[in-house]
Design a protein around this motif. Structure first.
Motif, PDB file in Angstrom:
ATOM      1  N   PHE A   1       0.833  -1.203   0.000  1.00  0.00           N
ATOM      2  CA  PHE A   1       0.000   0.000   0.000  1.00  0.00           C
ATOM      3  C   PHE A   1       0.870   1.256   0.000  1.00  0.00           C
ATOM      4  O   PHE A   1       0.537   2.249  -0.657  1.00  0.00           O
ATOM      5  CB  PHE A   1      -0.926  -0.001   1.223  1.00  0.00           C
ATOM      6  N   GLU A   2       1.974   1.206   0.730  1.00  0.00           N
ATOM      7  CA  GLU A   2       2.905   2.338   0.715  1.00  0.00           C
ATOM      8  C   GLU A   2       3.479   2.543  -0.685  1.00  0.00           C
ATOM      9  O   GLU A   2       3.632   3.678  -1.153  1.00  0.00           O
ATOM     10  CB  GLU A   2       4.025   2.095   1.722  1.00  0.00           C
ATOM     11  N   LYS A   3       3.799   1.439  -1.348  1.00  0.00           N
ATOM     12  CA  LYS A   3       4.305   1.529  -2.724  1.00  0.00           C
ATOM     13  C   LYS A   3       3.246   2.153  -3.628  1.00  0.00           C
ATOM     14  O   LYS A   3       3.548   2.995  -4.483  1.00  0.00           O
ATOM     15  CB  LYS A   3       4.677   0.134  -3.222  1.00  0.00           C
ATOM     16  N   TRP A   4       1.991   1.761  -3.440  1.00  0.00           N
ATOM     17  CA  TRP A   4       0.905   2.311  -4.240  1.00  0.00           C
ATOM     18  C   TRP A   4       0.719   3.801  -3.961  1.00  0.00           C
ATOM     19  O   TRP A   4       0.427   4.587  -4.872  1.00  0.00           O
ATOM     20  CB  TRP A   4      -0.397   1.551  -3.996  1.00  0.00           C
ATOM     21  N   ASP A   5       0.893   4.227  -2.725  1.00  0.00           N
ATOM     22  CA  ASP A   5       0.812   5.651  -2.382  1.00  0.00           C
ATOM     23  C   ASP A   5       1.802   6.469  -3.208  1.00  0.00           C
ATOM     24  O   ASP A   5       1.494   7.585  -3.659  1.00  0.00           O
ATOM     25  CB  ASP A   5       1.101   5.850  -0.893  1.00  0.00           C
ATOM     26  N   ASN A   6       2.991   5.926  -3.422  1.00  0.00           N
ATOM     27  CA  ASN A   6       3.995   6.618  -4.235  1.00  0.00           C
ATOM     28  C   ASN A   6       3.540   6.739  -5.688  1.00  0.00           C
ATOM     29  O   ASN A   6       3.802   7.748  -6.348  1.00  0.00           O
ATOM     30  CB  ASN A   6       5.334   5.888  -4.165  1.00  0.00           C
TER      31      ASN A   6
ATOM     32  N   PHE B   1      -0.454  10.472 -10.492  1.00  0.00           N
ATOM     33  CA  PHE B   1      -1.755  11.137 -10.500  1.00  0.00           C
ATOM     34  C   PHE B   1      -1.770  12.443  -9.713  1.00  0.00           C
ATOM     35  O   PHE B   1      -2.824  13.044  -9.523  1.00  0.00           O
ATOM     36  CB  PHE B   1      -2.828  10.191  -9.942  1.00  0.00           C
ATOM     37  N   GLY B   2      -0.597  12.879  -9.240  1.00  0.00           N
ATOM     38  CA  GLY B   2      -0.529  14.152  -8.542  1.00  0.00           C
ATOM     39  C   GLY B   2      -1.158  14.155  -7.174  1.00  0.00           C
ATOM     40  O   GLY B   2      -1.630  15.195  -6.696  1.00  0.00           O
ATOM     41  N   GLY B   3      -1.210  12.999  -6.517  1.00  0.00           N
ATOM     42  CA  GLY B   3      -1.769  12.912  -5.172  1.00  0.00           C
ATOM     43  C   GLY B   3      -3.198  12.426  -5.166  1.00  0.00           C
ATOM     44  O   GLY B   3      -3.825  12.222  -6.210  1.00  0.00           O
TER      45      GLY B   3
END
Length: 307
Positions: free
Chosen positions: A280-285, A291-293
């Motif tokens: 999930f942390e990797k996906w947050d990046n 997608f600009g956040g």
């Protein structure tokens, strides 16, 4: 809605974004004949028209029109009670048949698969959630509304279906921004599975159902394949949900892969992290870089759907 079995391995075939039938298990392809293709296109058009009506208005008239074309199936319980299922769509997996009704997702298991019905209930009951479930993650999993023994020795399980919740496989190719929120929901779901020390083992475009307007997803199906983690030699199985998440996301991107940010495609083609929380942390990046956040991209409009 008709369903098809793969002639090579016997697995359930589903429709990809090009209209071809694809086996989720061996990768085999097949094609509708003209009559079958016409029936499938008519159903999808009805569903998309309904979704367009929901997007533009909330008066409910399009839903009534959609359900006026529902089919019926008759069953009888072990105590002799007659049951009529009015359903809009059905498909099969390796345990039985699934029916989308107005208020429920109904799973019918034949007598030979009665143990898989019990396994489904065990798996769902084995879920656990953080004490402060502020994200409402429990709503991303099936909620049993009834269990019925059938006259022929089979079992019927009924689960709640909220409004506008449909199998992901019905939506065709989606814009990357919508695939992104679906990945986020699946990452949340995988974190719950990890927290519960479970592997689902069947995440796919059929087992995941979504409400496209409120960015909600439910891991509705294929719970008969779930198992406990923490067993020696289980590492590959523990990563299977994160791998299936990626396969599912790439499938629903379909013919819109060229529109996807490079960070998204790198994520889909890369190896998962060692557990769902670090994944999930990797996906947050990816959300930040590609997608600009995080921001609400709005519900699906008819222009986002692969008609």
């Amino acid at each position: 809605m008709i369903s098809f079995k793969c002639k090579t391995c016997g697995g359930e075939m589903s429709v990809d974004s090009s209209g071809a039938l694809v086996c989720e298990y061996c990768g085999g392809n097949a094609y509708f004949d003209d009559r079958q293709l016409a029936g499938y296109k008519e159903f999808r058009q009805q569903m998309l028209n309904y979704l367009k009506g929901v997007h533009e208005s909330d008066d409910g008239r399009d839903e009534d029109r959609l359900w006026s074309n529902a089919e019926e199936k008759q069953l009888r319980t072990s105590d002799g009670e007659s049951v009529t299922i009015r359903y809009l769509y059905s498909y099969e997996d390796d345990a039985g048949s699934i029916y989308l009704t107005r208020k429920n997702a109904i799973f019918i298991y034949g007598s030979e698969n009665k143990s898989k019905a019990d396994k489904t209930l065990w798996s769902i009951k084995a879920l656990s959630f953080p004490p402060a479930d502020v994200k409402g993650l429990a709503d991303c999993f099936p909620k049993l509304s009834g269990r019925y023994d059938l006259e022929d020795g089979g079992v019927m399980l009924t689960f709640e279906r909220t409004d506008n919740l449909f199998p992901l496989s019905l939506f065709g190719s989606l814009d990357p921004k919508h695939v992104a929120w679906i990945i986020s929901r699946l990452e949340n779901i995988c974190c719950v599975l990890n927290y519960s020390e479970l592997v689902h083992g069947g995440i796919s475009a059929d087992s995941v159902w979504i409400n496209p307007f409120i960015h909600h997803a439910v891991l509705m199906g294929h719970w008969q394949s779930a198992m406990r983690t923490g067993i020696s030699g289980m590492k590959d199985q523990e990563l299977s949900d994160l791998k299936d998440l990626r396969k599912t996301a790439e499938r629903i991107l379909g013919n819109r892969k060229e529109e996807a940010p490079a960070a998204l495609m790198d994520f889909l083609h890369g190896q998962p992290s060692e557990d769902a929380f670090s994944d999930f942390e990797k996906w947050d990046n990816v959300i930040e870089k590609g997608f600009g956040g995080r921001h609400f991209a709005g519900g699906l409009s008819i222009n986002d759907l692969d008609v």
